[in-house]
Design a protein around this motif. Sequence first.
Motif, PDB file in Angstrom:
ATOM      1  N   ASP A   1      76.017  25.474  13.509  1.00 51.55           N
ATOM      2  CA  ASP A   1      76.575  26.734  13.992  1.00 51.55           C
ATOM      3  C   ASP A   1      75.435  27.573  14.558  1.00 51.55           C
ATOM      4  O   ASP A   1      74.477  27.885  13.837  1.00 51.55           O
ATOM      5  CB  ASP A   1      77.248  27.459  12.827  1.00 51.55           C
TER       6      ASP A   1
ATOM      7  N   ALA B   1      75.211  30.611  15.011  1.00 51.05           N
ATOM      8  CA  ALA B   1      75.061  31.864  14.277  1.00 51.05           C
ATOM      9  C   ALA B   1      74.036  31.732  13.148  1.00 51.05           C
ATOM     10  O   ALA B   1      73.493  32.738  12.678  1.00 51.05           O
ATOM     11  CB  ALA B   1      76.407  32.309  13.706  1.00 51.05           C
ATOM     12  N   LEU B   2      73.734  30.500  12.718  1.00 49.86           N
ATOM     13  CA  LEU B   2      72.760  30.266  11.652  1.00 49.86           C
ATOM     14  C   LEU B   2      71.347  30.070  12.196  1.00 49.86           C
ATOM     15  O   LEU B   2      70.432  29.710  11.461  1.00 49.86           O
ATOM     16  CB  LEU B   2      73.184  29.063  10.805  1.00 49.86           C
ATOM     17  N   ARG B   3      71.170  30.296  13.494  1.00 53.94           N
ATOM     18  CA  ARG B   3      69.872  30.209  14.169  1.00 53.94           C
ATOM     19  C   ARG B   3      69.099  28.934  13.794  1.00 53.94           C
ATOM     20  O   ARG B   3      67.980  28.977  13.291  1.00 53.94           O
ATOM     21  CB  ARG B   3      69.036  31.455  13.876  1.00 53.94           C
TER      22      ARG B   3
ATOM     23  N   LEU C   1      68.171  26.524   8.510  1.00 56.29           N
ATOM     24  CA  LEU C   1      69.244  27.443   8.886  1.00 56.29           C
ATOM     25  C   LEU C   1      68.984  28.792   8.223  1.00 56.29           C
ATOM     26  O   LEU C   1      68.406  28.854   7.132  1.00 56.29           O
ATOM     27  CB  LEU C   1      70.602  26.889   8.451  1.00 56.29           C
TER      28      LEU C   1
ATOM     29  N   LYS D   1      70.482  32.915   7.285  1.00 53.94           N
ATOM     30  CA  LYS D   1      71.545  33.908   7.203  1.00 53.94           C
ATOM     31  C   LYS D   1      71.207  34.892   6.107  1.00 53.94           C
ATOM     32  O   LYS D   1      70.411  34.598   5.221  1.00 53.94           O
ATOM     33  CB  LYS D   1      72.917  33.284   6.998  1.00 53.94           C
ATOM     34  N   ASP D   2      71.820  36.056   6.172  1.00 58.53           N
ATOM     35  CA  ASP D   2      71.688  37.029   5.096  1.00 58.53           C
ATOM     36  C   ASP D   2      72.675  36.655   4.000  1.00 58.53           C
ATOM     37  O   ASP D   2      73.805  36.242   4.280  1.00 58.53           O
ATOM     38  CB  ASP D   2      71.975  38.443   5.598  1.00 58.53           C
TER      39      ASP D   2
ATOM     40  N   ARG E   1      67.403  38.128   3.002  1.00 56.86           N
ATOM     41  CA  ARG E   1      67.251  37.245   4.160  1.00 56.86           C
ATOM     42  C   ARG E   1      66.934  35.863   3.596  1.00 56.86           C
ATOM     43  O   ARG E   1      65.964  35.702   2.857  1.00 56.86           O
ATOM     44  CB  ARG E   1      66.111  37.727   5.044  1.00 56.86           C
TER      45      ARG E   1
ATOM     46  N   THR F   1      83.648  29.452   3.499  1.00 53.91           N
ATOM     47  CA  THR F   1      83.924  30.869   3.741  1.00 53.91           C
ATOM     48  C   THR F   1      84.561  31.452   2.478  1.00 53.91           C
ATOM     49  O   THR F   1      85.050  30.691   1.633  1.00 53.91           O
ATOM     50  CB  THR F   1      84.901  31.050   4.921  1.00 53.91           C
TER      51      THR F   1
ATOM     52  N   PRO G   1      78.112  29.911   4.647  1.00 54.92           N
ATOM     53  CA  PRO G   1      77.581  29.715   5.998  1.00 54.92           C
ATOM     54  C   PRO G   1      78.650  29.492   7.065  1.00 54.92           C
ATOM     55  O   PRO G   1      78.348  29.440   8.254  1.00 54.92           O
ATOM     56  CB  PRO G   1      76.688  28.493   5.863  1.00 54.92           C
TER      57      PRO G   1
END
Length: 185
Positions: free
Chosen positions: A34, A36-38, A58, A60-61, A70, A137, A178
């Motif tokens: 994903d 969004a998980l850079r 990966l 995410k906060d 973080r 989720t 995630p």
Amino acid sequence: MRVRTYAESGVPGHLAAAAETLREREWPGGGPHDPALRPVVMLLLAERDEVVAALDVLFKDVAHAGRVYRAAGLSAVVTDPAHRGSGNGRRLVAAAREWIAAQGVDLGLFTCDRPLRGFYASAGWEVLEGTVLVGGTPEDPFPSDGPGFGKVTMAGFFTARARRDAGAFRGCRIGLYPGAIDRLW
């Protein structure tokens, strides 16, 4: 041997193909992460750019115990079977730990199969006995202690704040969440 680090979208084609071949052998159908998980790809390369080992990081906060941290985690760690048993995977996992710490994240969190805990510990990661990462989720959780999973949670506490709060991460459930693509890193 040398370690190279790339944004997932920036891995040179021949290296991306070689790393994907290794990953497919271990985790068929994994696919890209994903965005969004850079996702970041780390590769251990031998001479002539032979991919010896690969892993993904990966980000995410994570909200836990009333605070937001973080976080980063390892995903899709693999060593070419022809190069196993020589410390190559450990070298890459230790390099990833150092690189993650230098990125300014508070902590590293990920799960691994129980028999691999010693491998990750030897590369500097800490075992969090009794800690469960809850992926997926909030509406569709995917916990690391699900039936037949047999996972253990590994961690690195990189900032003073994370080291001070480390006890809050032991023997608990952590809502990683995630998403639906990378259900658990």
